[in-house]
Design a protein around this motif. Structure first.
Motif, PDB file in Angstrom:
ATOM      1  N   ALA A  50       0.856  -1.322  -0.050  1.00 43.14           N
ATOM      2  CA  ALA A  50      -0.078  -0.018   0.154  1.00 43.14           C
ATOM      3  C   ALA A  50       0.884   1.318   0.137  1.00 43.14           C
ATOM      4  N   PRO A  51       0.466   2.281  -0.744  1.00 43.47           N
ATOM      5  CA  PRO A  51       1.580   3.420  -0.882  1.00 43.47           C
ATOM      6  C   PRO A  51       1.344   4.209   0.230  1.00 43.47           C
ATOM      7  N   LEU A  52       2.170   4.860   0.629  1.00 44.64           N
ATOM      8  CA  LEU A  52       2.251   5.738   1.718  1.00 44.64           C
ATOM      9  C   LEU A  52       1.374   7.056   1.714  1.00 44.64           C
ATOM     10  N   LEU A  53       1.597   7.576   0.539  1.00 46.58           N
ATOM     11  CA  LEU A  53       0.634   8.633   0.050  1.00 46.58           C
ATOM     12  C   LEU A  53       0.111   8.242  -1.373  1.00 46.58           C
ATOM     13  N   SER A  54      -1.092   8.650  -1.293  1.00 50.71           N
ATOM     14  CA  SER A  54      -1.572   8.526  -2.659  1.00 50.71           C
ATOM     15  C   SER A  54      -2.468   9.828  -3.197  1.00 50.71           C
ATOM     16  N   VAL A  55      -1.946  10.319  -4.204  1.00 46.18           N
ATOM     17  CA  VAL A  55      -2.728  11.675  -4.590  1.00 46.18           C
ATOM     18  C   VAL A  55      -3.519  11.275  -5.884  1.00 46.18           C
ATOM     19  N   ARG A  56      -4.895  11.738  -5.930  1.00 44.92           N
ATOM     20  CA  ARG A  56      -5.770  11.537  -7.078  1.00 44.92           C
ATOM     21  C   ARG A  56      -6.366  12.867  -7.553  1.00 44.92           C
ATOM     22  N   ASN A  57      -5.965  13.131  -8.668  1.00 44.41           N
ATOM     23  CA  ASN A  57      -6.615  14.276  -9.422  1.00 44.41           C
ATOM     24  C   ASN A  57      -6.746  15.432  -8.432  1.00 44.41           C
ATOM     25  N   LEU A 102       1.847  22.075  -5.061  1.00 43.89           N
ATOM     26  CA  LEU A 102       1.651  20.717  -5.236  1.00 43.89           C
ATOM     27  C   LEU A 102       1.958  20.342  -3.446  1.00 43.89           C
ATOM     28  N   SER A 103       3.214  20.836  -3.274  1.00 43.36           N
ATOM     29  CA  SER A 103       3.947  20.497  -1.901  1.00 43.36           C
ATOM     30  C   SER A 103       3.019  20.904  -0.891  1.00 43.36           C
ATOM     31  N   ARG A 104       2.748  22.306  -1.069  1.00 41.56           N
ATOM     32  CA  ARG A 104       1.780  22.720   0.166  1.00 41.56           C
ATOM     33  C   ARG A 104       0.358  22.159   0.282  1.00 41.56           C
ATOM     34  N   MET A 105      -0.103  21.303  -0.891  1.00 36.32           N
ATOM     35  CA  MET A 105      -1.263  20.782  -0.863  1.00 36.32           C
ATOM     36  C   MET A 105      -1.071  19.717  -0.091  1.00 36.32           C
ATOM     37  N   ILE A 106      -0.022  18.954  -0.060  1.00 38.16           N
ATOM     38  CA  ILE A 106       0.167  17.633   0.539  1.00 38.16           C
ATOM     39  C   ILE A 106       0.382  17.855   1.930  1.00 38.16           C
ATOM     40  N   THR A 107       1.093  18.901   2.463  1.00 40.32           N
ATOM     41  CA  THR A 107       1.113  19.134   4.061  1.00 40.32           C
ATOM     42  C   THR A 107       0.080  19.822   4.423  1.00 40.32           C
ATOM     43  N   ARG A 108      -1.230  19.861   3.264  1.00 35.26           N
ATOM     44  CA  ARG A 108      -2.420  20.744   3.872  1.00 35.26           C
ATOM     45  C   ARG A 108      -1.983  22.167   4.310  1.00 35.26           C
ATOM     46  N   LEU A 109      -0.914  22.646   4.048  1.00 33.24           N
ATOM     47  CA  LEU A 109      -0.876  24.337   4.288  1.00 33.24           C
ATOM     48  C   LEU A 109      -2.139  24.982   3.322  1.00 33.24           C
ATOM     49  N   LEU A 110      -2.221  24.177   2.176  1.00 39.07           N
ATOM     50  CA  LEU A 110      -3.447  24.394   1.090  1.00 39.07           C
ATOM     51  C   LEU A 110      -4.204  23.595   1.290  1.00 39.07           C
ATOM     52  N   GLY A 127      -3.469   5.309   4.229  1.00 43.25           N
ATOM     53  CA  GLY A 127      -4.790   4.750   4.098  1.00 43.25           C
ATOM     54  C   GLY A 127      -5.845   5.904   4.759  1.00 43.25           C
ATOM     55  N   LYS A 128      -5.544   7.095   5.224  1.00 40.52           N
ATOM     56  CA  LYS A 128      -6.315   7.884   5.712  1.00 40.52           C
ATOM     57  C   LYS A 128      -6.594   9.115   4.888  1.00 40.52           C
ATOM     58  N   ASP A 129      -7.943   9.432   4.657  1.00 41.65           N
ATOM     59  CA  ASP A 129      -8.069  10.652   3.729  1.00 41.65           C
ATOM     60  C   ASP A 129      -7.946  11.843   4.423  1.00 41.65           C
ATOM     61  N   ILE A 130      -6.834  12.696   4.156  1.00 36.96           N
ATOM     62  CA  ILE A 130      -6.627  13.864   4.839  1.00 36.96           C
ATOM     63  C   ILE A 130      -6.947  15.122   4.118  1.00 36.96           C
ATOM     64  N   THR A 131      -7.673  15.013   2.934  1.00 34.87           N
ATOM     65  CA  THR A 131      -8.128  15.837   2.094  1.00 34.87           C
ATOM     66  C   THR A 131      -8.662  17.062   2.577  1.00 34.87           C
ATOM     67  N   ARG A 132      -9.643  16.611   3.477  1.00 33.43           N
ATOM     68  CA  ARG A 132     -10.450  17.799   3.938  1.00 33.43           C
ATOM     69  C   ARG A 132     -10.522  17.806   5.661  1.00 33.43           C
ATOM     70  N   LEU A 133      -9.591  17.077   6.212  1.00 36.28           N
ATOM     71  CA  LEU A 133      -9.595  17.043   7.579  1.00 36.28           C
ATOM     72  C   LEU A 133      -9.577  18.411   8.275  1.00 36.28           C
ATOM     73  N   PRO A 134     -10.368  18.682   9.077  1.00 35.58           N
ATOM     74  CA  PRO A 134     -10.420  20.021   9.956  1.00 35.58           C
ATOM     75  C   PRO A 134      -8.926  20.110  10.767  1.00 35.58           C
ATOM     76  N   GLU A 135      -8.607  21.248  10.803  1.00 38.85           N
ATOM     77  CA  GLU A 135      -7.445  21.666  11.179  1.00 38.85           C
ATOM     78  C   GLU A 135      -7.057  20.913  12.577  1.00 38.85           C
ATOM     79  N   ARG A 190      -3.801  18.167  13.037  1.00 38.83           N
ATOM     80  CA  ARG A 190      -2.715  18.483  13.947  1.00 38.83           C
ATOM     81  C   ARG A 190      -1.971  17.233  14.515  1.00 38.83           C
ATOM     82  N   PRO A 191      -2.597  16.251  15.143  1.00 39.95           N
ATOM     83  CA  PRO A 191      -1.572  15.188  15.434  1.00 39.95           C
ATOM     84  C   PRO A 191      -0.976  14.609  14.019  1.00 39.95           C
TER      85      PRO A 191
END
Ligand SMILES: Nc1ncnc2c1ncn2[C@@H]1O[C@H](COP(=O)(O)OP(=O)(O)OP(=O)(O)O)[C@@H](O)[C@H]1O
Ligand SMILES: Nc1ncnc2c1ncn2[C@@H]1O[C@H](COP(=O)(O)OP(=O)(O)OP(=O)(O)O)[C@@H](O)[C@H]1O
Ligand SMILES: [Mg+2]
Ligand SMILES: [Mg+2]
Lengths: 332, 562, 338, 602
Positions: free
Chosen positions: D322-329, D376-384, D395-403, D407-408
């Motif tokens: 399983a990939p560590l990070l998977s980015v889709r579209n 792209l980098s900022r999106m992965i770190t969710r700065l954007l 395995g966890k969807d972090i796309t829209r996780l609230p701040e 944090r953890p």
């Protein structure tokens, strides 16, 4: 419409190489504060200004002691020193003598020296407190506007514009007149001083607010803010731990430059007759009374005038020096 | 070039020429020239029906003639009214309730139309019965006339409804009073009786285009604040006038002339008169007193203004008479005189009538040695009042009047040594009478125990001076002038009585008694009979000090023609 | 560009509206909050010893019993369309722009403002010319000769300039140059330019210089800092490398960039000053807007204070507008952004 | 051989500083023959710019002291009068500066600035002439539509265009010598290649002499005949460019050459080389550092061991594939305001990007400036927060996780930023900066934080005693080490390096890259490595993604991408990459010319 003032710290990164290379070895381990202090110490003019400021602060603090040793009580009339017919001081130079160091006031014969000494209290007190009000308000508003941006920024910025569009002096005068005589459990001069502090402080915050906002705006874009956020820091942490330390220098510098402005402002209000209540001595008030005696008792005008001038000058010299010392661009 | 220059030692002779007080200086009949006045601010109004300043009353005589007026004579004679528009002084009916005047024949306004009794009636109506518009003048007619519920010409344009004044014919004017008033002629000398043609009246704006009945008229429509120029009124008939008031060709008033600058220009002859007539400022005073040449052209008359502190018996501890007396005995009047500028600024006052007012007696009920206050008497009074260690109270003053402020400080200083601690409270002069000192409720709330004030008579009589500040009926909720809140039945009775007493000398007796009673109440601390240092430039002729207006008589002034 | 100006203009109008609201609130709301009722407020307008009738009339004319919002509406509509203060047949017309009516002097405020404007304008313009010319040239010279005797002397003078209260310099200069040596006419002797240009200038020299002294000092410091920054810029090096004479480098390349930010500050300063240089006018007793307002405050003539405050705010807004447009003109970068 | 147009002998330049005079240039001598091209190479601060400025006489009026002889086209610059020197500037010798962004006056049009350069030396000429000349000049440097663009302001030009405009300005008066100081440092590879080609063309067309200054040997390789290598103010080696590059004599030159990353070296080769070097310290000083790092590494290994056993149960469960990070579209939209109407329009900075990232690998991302790498980098770190798409981390969807919930997780994904100067807070000690991560994640034991930070400091090659210093006391390379330490303090699994070395000079760059490599081994890190420098990316990446205008145009194993690129754009990039071998460089140039001809023909 941010004031394009030259702001210390803004160009921090302007010549990183020069600092790292030329100053690097020497500055190892020293904090920026220490470096600034080292530079400041070399600046004789600024140090003289600083020394005078300290002196005036001491004079204000120990006014009763000083006036007690070298003069007469500030509100005591000494009519024996006055020509009863003309109301002017007896003796040359407006009555200057060993007894009355700076001479006496026409009409009342009050000791000008003592009144200058006591006047320092009002000037310094109002100067400091009003600056505190401006700085606290300005910093909070500026940092919020700069950091959060968007409509918050737009709102606060417009608010600052509005404040800046007002004729402060008129406004302060009108307000002093409109307000009641006792309020907030304060009365008389305590209330007057509180009102003056509030008005002066309140009307000056946009100046510092704009500077802080500008600084925050540029700091916000720095990568260390993102770095901090990516470590999980919240807004409050970033504001306090990342931004505020960077704002200390400009805040400090502008405080030392705002104090003299506020001292002048208080003097102007007193000059225009809306200062503290008589017989409490203030420099501006003395100056306004001295107008009529410019030729018969020039010392009456010169003493408070010079007191204001020297104190304000000292603050300005010190503030300028501090700015240079904290500005990484000034190398030599 | 100046004598007496640098005598620093003090006590030098500072008395000035004073000849215009007792005589007419440079009498001459020459005409012509432009007489230049300066005003440090601007007139509150040039409308004869809407002003209360003595200076304005003096000045309006150029273009507004009244039923009676004051003669152009120095000294006390100048205080006695003479007929002007009227053929004679007022004729009073037996019940004392109707005063009748008859207009001279052939009187004309500047436009050539006749001056009728209706015009005088209208003038009285507008100036006294329309306080919503014209509220700056006194309202004696309003108080005295039996006018029914008349609401003034702006609300009720039928003048017939105004029953207080009737005009049986074009030249006869009858005033109907509610109660007798012996000094009515003084009222008829006020500019409020100067005729105003009803169709030319523009309410508050009338001041910009007053229709002249006197020797001069406005050159053009005047804008307040702009220079005012008066030119000769061709319709004026000097023959009908008991006064000679048409000497210069033109009269100019410049406004907003800074005081020190104004004084300098007065001294060097650029200007002729300071229209306010209160004398030169401190700096010019020094100049004059140090220079014999200037002294020779200066007068130092009393202004009729009495400066005093009212002690309010409704503010503790002044409810006790002894406490009030402590203040009276403790006050160092020489210090207060000093605050105003020394003996040039006034003579120390010892009772509540100015010397120029008929009925004045030289008494000093609370006298102390050298007017410096008496330690012994003060302490005794304090003891009696039950506060041997003193007490605290407040002194109010008008913050924008430097000398009053200084005086308050002087009083504060002299009371301090007896343990009477005072706080100074300054209020703007603009609201002092209307909101603070003049509001008994405010005085009580803010505990204004001692209130700085000054008073001058509206007309030169004891009644004119004392009724407003001592009569119990004149205590008002706002705009009060009876700052001592004196409501002594005896005083009230005497004052009322004086109004019906026709014999001048018995009136004087009554005034002396009122004065004594008022002093007895220990609610007044009079300290200065104010004097003005007036300067009359060489160019002026026919200069004398009018006891009626307490300044130079402007109408008499002429210019030396070389 | 036009769109930009329009946008700034709209913003300016909004700003002015807000300013009127604030001014209005201060003069009509704050006293109420401080416990003064409409009678008390009206009494302030009448002065001396007001009769109840007079108070009632003023209340009626100013609608003091209406809610504050209605009063404000009337005030603004008066500004735009004029208004009438009526009581019976004695009607006072107040043409647009109606800045209010002073019951103390029984005159409309606006003509009085107009009357004083030339004085303040003369003072402000003359002083501005002096301080800009002096301040900028001293600043430039100091920057170019950084560290020289001239630089030090200029900057110390500049510091003294900002440290000296104007009412003190004014008084001293009056005492010396007008009274002791009567070279200049004393305070208060203002002559209109149209009347006698020479006398006009003669009387204004001291106020000009006094006022300009303070500002020249500030501008010299600003210019110096700006010049020092710009002259270190890369594009200055480029200009030199082209072989341009130093004069051109300084004047065309250095000064332009250094002065651009100063324009903004000038706009604010000048705008505020057009609304009355309070201290200077008071010190020299010049019958300008500032003195007018101070006297009005002393005499509690609130409509006048209100009028002057509004006018000042308007000047600031207008000057800022001009400056913004000017700024976009001198600095092309702003045109796209903003 | 003709007389040299520039001859410098015993040039010495000193600056006064707080510590006394600093000798920036220490007695150097060289000559430039007419029509010849000389390269001056050396790391930052070696005195290159100081020398260039001296040639122009631009130290006049500053506090620099210049001694020695400089003769340019027969005039002694040091002895000439101000007017003489001024007349030569732009006329005989023209200079093009380092930073195109700040070297043009922002308030004048390009045309104005060009015309001015012409008219000052041709006082008689009319404005129309000057203008014609300016258009020609702009045309010559390849600004399309020159006649119109002449009225543009600098801010309306891109970086490459500004650099061209500056060159055009230098050419206005047909100078005998053109002095180009690091003119390509701020530019993308493709633009850099174009500019270098342009200079080469101009030189042969106009017969100018060229002095090309750079810190990058590869940049000068293909453009000059002779090269001077400078170190701390002295010339340590000089000679024909081919000789110097193929057989460097001076150790400094060798280090410089060794440090230059090479596109043609694969990651495997590089690793092998680095590992070999790691075992064998090169110099005494470096040895010290290496030893310290060694010790720290051992400690860290022990730590990691302990953690490993703890976490192994969890890890065991997860699917190894399983990939560590998977980015889709992934898409990121910005509103940009523009045009006269000021209407906002949409702009996709990242447009439909998908990829998977596996544990322990390094994904390189290359692309020119503005292609969306940082976004792209900022999106992965969710700065954007992405506009659309899906980001799955472990395995966890972090796309829209609230701040708050995010944090953890923050500690698991960390970022190292491009600019070591702005990524460290100048008012916070480095110890606090590094420790901030622990503190915001809830650690309050100051002692513990300090100990951990100090360990890490040693691990990245700094000293524990640096803890209380402020960033300004460190060099760029050191700062980047600090930034790395900060990123590692929370023991992240994924580290995104956004151009971590592009602000550093070659030698420092090399050190930092080595460090990153070591750390990856020691801490089991997964990297996303963003850079615009193809060679750097190749050295560190297992797989490479090529980005252009927000899209990934090619994604494959790095050797595949570099050796057999499929997309045209990749080929273009590769052709533009500077190479060290002058012969090779000439070949590339020809190849580029060919490509360009094709594209203009098409
Ligand atoms: N005006 C100056 N004052 C003091 N020192 C200076 C000055 N200009 C340059 N230096 C110093 O002189 C040295 C050489 O600087 P120079 O700019 O020539 O380096 P460089 O080789 O061009 O470096 P880079 O590649 O970073 O551009 C450096 O140590 C620099 O700090
Ligand atoms: N907050 C933003 N608002 C609007 N546009 C943005 C924003 N951030 C980035 N952009 C735009 O998105 C595009 C991609 O930017 P990004 O920083 O990701 O590029 P990059 O590939 O990292 O370039 P570089 O190599 O210069 O760092 C650029 O055109 C940039 O102008
Ligand atoms: Mg360089
Ligand atoms: Mg980027």
């Amino acid at each position: 419409m941010t004031a394009p003032l030259d702001v210390p710290g803004a160009a921090d990164e302007a010549q990183p190489d020069a600092i790292a290379q030329s100053g690097g070895v020497r500055d190892r381990g020293r904090s920026l504060g220490q470096i600034a202090w080292m530079r400041l110490r070399k600046d004789k003019v600024a140090m003289t200004g600083g020394a005078f400021v300290v002196l005036m602060a001491l004079v204000a603090l120990f006014a009763p002691l000083i006036a007690g040793l070298l003069g007469h009580p500030p509100n005591q009339w000494n009519r024996e020193a006055i020509d009863p017919a003309l109301g002017t001081p007896i003796g040359a130079m407006g009555g200057m003598s060993g007894e009355f160091l700076f001479g006496v006031e026409p009409v009342t014969g009050r000791d000008i020296f003592s009144r200058i000494v006591y006047g320092a209290r009002i000037s310094m007190l109002i100067g400091f407190l009003a600056t505190l009000v401006s700085v606290v308000l300005g910093t909070i508003m500026g940092i919020i506007a700069g950091y959060f941006g968007g409509w918050v920024d737009a709102l606060i910025s417009r608010l600052m514009d509005i404040f800046l569009a007002f004729p402060l002096l008129l406004f302060a005068m009108a307000l002093v007149g409109v307000l009641p005589d006792s309020a907030f459990g304060l009365q008389d001069n305590a209330l007057r001083i509180a009102i003056l502090v509030f008005i002066i402080g309140f009307f000056n915050w946009p100046y510092i607010g704009r500077i802080i906002r500008g600084q925050t705006l540029s700091l916000r874009e720095r990568e260390f803010v993102e770095a901090s956020r990516s470590l999980g820091a919240g807004n409050l942490y970033i504001l306090r731990k990342e931004l505020l330390p960077n704002l200390v220098a400009p805040i400090l510098v502008y405080s030392t430059l705002l104090i003299p402005t506020n001292i002048l402002f208080e003097a102007a209000l007193s000059f225009l007759g809306v200062g503290v209540e008589p017989p409490t001595a203030t420099w501006g008030g003395m100056l306004s009374e001295a107008v009529d005696y410019y030729d018969s008792a020039p010392n009456f005008m010169l003493a408070p005038g010079l007191a204001i001038f020297l104190t304000v000058l000292a603050f300005n010299l010190f503030g300028d020096g501090l700015r240079d010392a904290l500005d990484p661009r000034t190398q030599s | 070039g100046g004598g007496g220059g640098n005598d620093d030692g003090g006590g030098g002779d500072i008395s000035v020429d004073d000849s215009a007080i007792s005589s007419i200086v440079d009498e001459s009949t020459e005409k012509g020239g432009t007489l230049k006045y300066a005003h440090s601010d601007q007139f509150d109004s040039l409308d004869p029906g809407n002003t209360y300043y003595a200076a304005n009353w003096d000045f309006t005589r150029y273009y507004a003639r009244t039923l009676v007026t004051y003669p152009q004579k120095p000294g006390k004679k100048g205080q006695e009214p003479v007929p002007d528009l009227a053929t004679d002084l007022g004729e009073v009916s037996d019940d004392g309730l109707t005063w009748t005047y008859t207009l001279k024949k052939g009187l004309k306004f500047q436009d050539g139309s006749d001056i009728t009794s209706e015009d005088v009636k209208y003038a009285v109506a507008r100036s006294n019965f329309a306080p919503e518009s014209l509220n700056k003048g006194p309202n004696y007619f309003f108080q005295l006339l039996d006018s029914g519920g008349y609401e003034g010409p702006y609300k009720d344009d039928n003048l017939d409804n105004f029953e207080g004044v009737t005009t049986p014919d074009d030249r006869t004017i009858e005033f109907h009073l509610k109660k007798p008033f012996a000094e009515f002629d003084y009222l008829a000398a006020m500019p409020q009786t100067a005729p105003v043609p009803a169709d030319a009246d523009t309410g508050t704006q009338y001041q910009t285009s007053v229709v002249s009945s006197g020797p001069y008229r406005f050159k053009d429509e005047w804008t307040p604040g702009q220079q005012l120029t008066l030119v000769r009124n061709e319709e004026y008939d000097p023959e009908s006038d008991p006064l000679t008031r048409n000497r210069p060709d033109e009269v100019q008033v410049k406004f907003k002339q800074e005081e020190n600058d104004r004084d300098k220009r007065l001294l060097n002859g650029d200007l002729h008169v300071d229209v306010a007539g209160v004398g030169v400022e401190a700096s010019a005073r020094q100049d004059i007193l140090r220079n014999d040449d200037l002294k020779a052209n200066a007068d130092n008359p009393q202004t009729g203004f009495l400066l005093y502190f009212a002690i309010n018996p409704n503010v503790a501890p002044f409810d006790k008479k002894a406490c009030r007396e402590a203040v009276l005995y403790g006050a160092d009047k020489t210090a207060m005189q000093g605050a105003w500028g020394g003996s040039i600024a006034g003579d120390i006052a010892t009772n509540m009538l100015p010397p120029s007012i008929p009925g004045y007696k030289d008494t000093d009920p609370y006298g102390t040695e050298g007017h410096k206050g008496s330690k012994k008497k003060t302490e005794a009074a304090l003891e009696e009042c039950g506060m041997p260690d003193g007490f605290s109270t407040n002194i109010s003053y008008r913050s924008d009047r430097d000398k009053e402020k200084k005086t308050a400080e002087a009083l504060q200083q002299s009371l301090q040594q007896y343990g009477i601690k005072t706080d100074l409270k300054g209020y703007p002069a603009g609201t002092y009478t209307s909101e603070q000192a003049g509001s008994p409720e405010f005085v009580k709330r803010e505990e204004l125990g001692i209130i700085a004030y000054g008073w001058g008579a509206d007309w030169p009589s004891g009644y004119g001076f004392m009724s407003q500040i001592m009569h119990g009926d004149s205590i008002k909720e706002a705009g009060n002038s009876n700052l001592s809140e004196l409501d002594d039945p005896e005083v009230n009775k005497l004052l009322d009585q004086s109004a019906t007493t026709e014999d001048p000398s018995s009136r004087e007796e009554i005034y002396a008694d009122v004065n004594a009673l008022a002093m007895e109440s220990a609610t007044f601390l009079p300290y200065l009979n104010q004097k003005a240092l007036l300067y009359r430039p060489e160019a002026l002729s026919n200069v004398y000090f009018s006891e009626a207006y307490k300044m130079y008589d402007y109408s008499a002034l002429g210019l030396e023609q070389n | 560009m036009i769109r930009y100006i329009l946008r700034r203009l709209a913003a300016g109008v909004v700003l002015l509206l807000v300013v009127t609201m604030v001014v209005f609130a201060i003069f009509f709301l704050v006293p109420r909050l401080a416990g003064i009722d409409s009678d008390g407020l009206a009494a302030r307008y009448v002065g001396k010893s007001p009769s109840p009738e007079a108070i009632a009339a003023v209340k009626e004319r100013l609608n003091l019993d209406e809610p504050i919002t209605v009063q404000y509406g009337e005030f603004v509509s008066g500004l735009v369309m004029g208004t009438e203060y009526d009581s019976g047949t004695d009607v006072i017309h107040c043409d647009a722009p109606c800045f209010g009516y002073s019951f103390k002097t029984n005159t409309e405020v606006w003509p009085q403002l107009l009357d004083r404007l030339p004085v303040t304008g003369s003072l402000a313009i003359g002083a501005a010319v002096i301080w800009v010319v002096a301040g900028v040239s001293i600043g430039v010279l100091s920057a170019l000769r950084r560290g020289s005797l001239l630089d030090r002397a200029a900057m110390i003078t500049a510091l003294a300039g900002v440290s000296l209260p104007i009412f003190f310099t004014g008084l001293v200069s009056l005492a010396l140059l007008s009274y002791y040596w009567p070279i200049f006419p004393p305070g208060g002797s203002y002559t209109a330019f149209t009347e006698n240009p020479l006398a006009w200038a003669h009387a204004l020299v001291l106020p000009w210089v006094t006022l300009a002294f303070l500002y020249a000092a500030m501008y010299a410091r600003l210019t110096r800092a700006g010049m020092l920054d710009t002259m270190g810029e890369d594009f200055i090096r480029t200009a030199r490398a082209k072989g341009l004479p130093e004069r051109t480098v300084v004047a065309k390349h250095g000064l332009r960039a250094a002065l651009t930010p100063i324009i903004t500050i000038f706009g604010l300063d000048f705008g505020l000053m057009l609304g009355g240089a309070v201290l200077t006018e008071s010190t020299f007793s010049l019958p300008g807007l500032g003195k007018f307002a101070v006297d009005a405050i002393r005499g509690n003539d609130l409509p006048v204070v209100l009028g002057v405050t509004m006018l000042t705010a308007a000047f600031v807004v207008i000057c800022n507008l001009i400056v913004d447009v000017l700024y976009a003109w001198v600095d092309p970068r702003v045109r796209v952004g903003a | 051989m003709t007389d040299p147009v520039v001859s410098v002998s015993d040039l010495r330049i000193t600056f006064p500083t707080l510590e006394g005079r600093l000798t920036a240039v220490d007695g150097i001598s060289f000559e430039v023959p007419a029509g010849g091209a000389v390269g001056i190479v050396g790391e930052s601060g070696s005195g290159k710019s100081a020398t260039s400025l001296a040639l122009m006489g631009l130290h006049r009026g500053t506090n620099a002291r210049v001694t020695g002889d400089i003769t340019v086209t027969g005039t002694n610059i040091n002895a000439a009068s101000d007017t003489q020197v001024r007349n030569m500037r732009g006329n005989d010798i023209a200079m093009v500066f380092q930073d195109p962004m700040s070297s043009l006056h922002p308030q004048y049009t390009i045309g104005n600035q060009l015309i001015e350069a012409f008219k000052v030396h041709r006082p008689g000429s009319s404005t129309a002439d000057a203008r014609k000349r300016a258009v020609e000049s702009l045309d010559r440097v390849g600004i399309p539509n020159a006649a119109q663009r002449i009225n543009s302001y600098p801010h309306e030009f891109s970086g490459g265009m500004r650099q061209r405009a500056l060159i055009a300005m230098g050419l206005m008066c047909d100078p005998t010598v053109l002095l180009a100081d690091e003119i390509t440092t701020a530019l993308d590879v493709t633009v850099q290649a174009q500019i270098l080609d342009l200079l080469d063309d101009l030189r042969s067309d106009l017969g100018m002499s060229l002095i090309l200054v750079s810190h990058d040997l590869a940049v000068v390789a293909g453009s000059v005949d002779e090269v001077l290598v400078m170190q701390t103010g002295s010339i340590v080696e000089r000679g024909d460019v081919r000789d110097v590059l193929s057989a460097p004599e001076h150790p400094y030159t060798k280090t410089l050459l060794g440090a230059v990353p090479r596109v043609d070296v694969s990651r495997a080769q590089r690793r092998a080389q680095v590992r070999a070097e790691r075992r064998q310290p090169v110099s005494e000083e470096q040895g010290e550092q290496a030893k310290r790092a060694q010790r720290a590494r051992q400690r860290a290994d022990a730590d990691a061991e302990a953690q490993h056993t703890e976490g192994s149960a969890k890890q065991g469960k997860s699917d190894a594939d399983a990939p560590l990070l998977s980015v889709r579209n992934a898409r990121m939209r910005f509103k940009v305001r523009g045009g006269m109407l000021g209407r906002a329009s949409d702009f996709y900075a990242v447009d439909d990007v998908s990829f998977d990232l596996y544990e322990g690998e390094t994904l390189g991302i290359v692309g020119e400036s503005g292609s969306g790498k940082s976004t792209l980098s900022r999106m992965i770190t969710r700065l954007l927060t992405p506009t659309s798409g899906q980001f799955v981390f472990e395995g966890k969807d972090i796309t829209r996780l609230p701040e708050r919930k995010l944090r953890p997780l923050r500690g698991d994904i960390q970022m190292i930023f491009q600019n070591p100067y702005s990524s460290l807070n100048p008012r916070v000690t480095i110890g606090d900066s590094i420790g901030a991560g622990l503190r915001v994640q809830g650690e309050s034991d100051t002692k513990k934080i300090q100990r951990k930070v100090q360990e890490l400091l040693e691990r990245v090659g700094l000293e524990a005693s640096h803890y209380n210093r402020f960033p300004h006391a460190f060099s760029g390379g050191q700062r980047q080490r600090i930034a790395i330490a900060r990123a590692l303090i929370l023991r992240p699994k994924l580290v995104i390096c956004d151009e971590p070395v592009s602000a550093l000079d070659v030698s420092t760059q090399d050190q930092v890259l080595r460090l990153l490599d070591e750390l990856q081994d020691d801490f089991d890190l997964t990297y996303i490595f963003v850079a615009h420098d193809l060679a750097v990316v190749r050295q560190v990446s297992d797989r490479v993604a090529v980005m252009r205008k927000g899209e990934v145009v090619e994604l494959d194993h790095s050797d595949t991408v570099y050796e057999s690129p499929r997309h045209d754009y990749t080929r273009e990039l590769l052709a533009a990459a500077p190479v060290l071998d002058p012969v090779e460089a000439k070949k590339h140039r020809a190849q580029r010319a060919e490509l360009r001809r094709q594209s203009t023909a098409a």
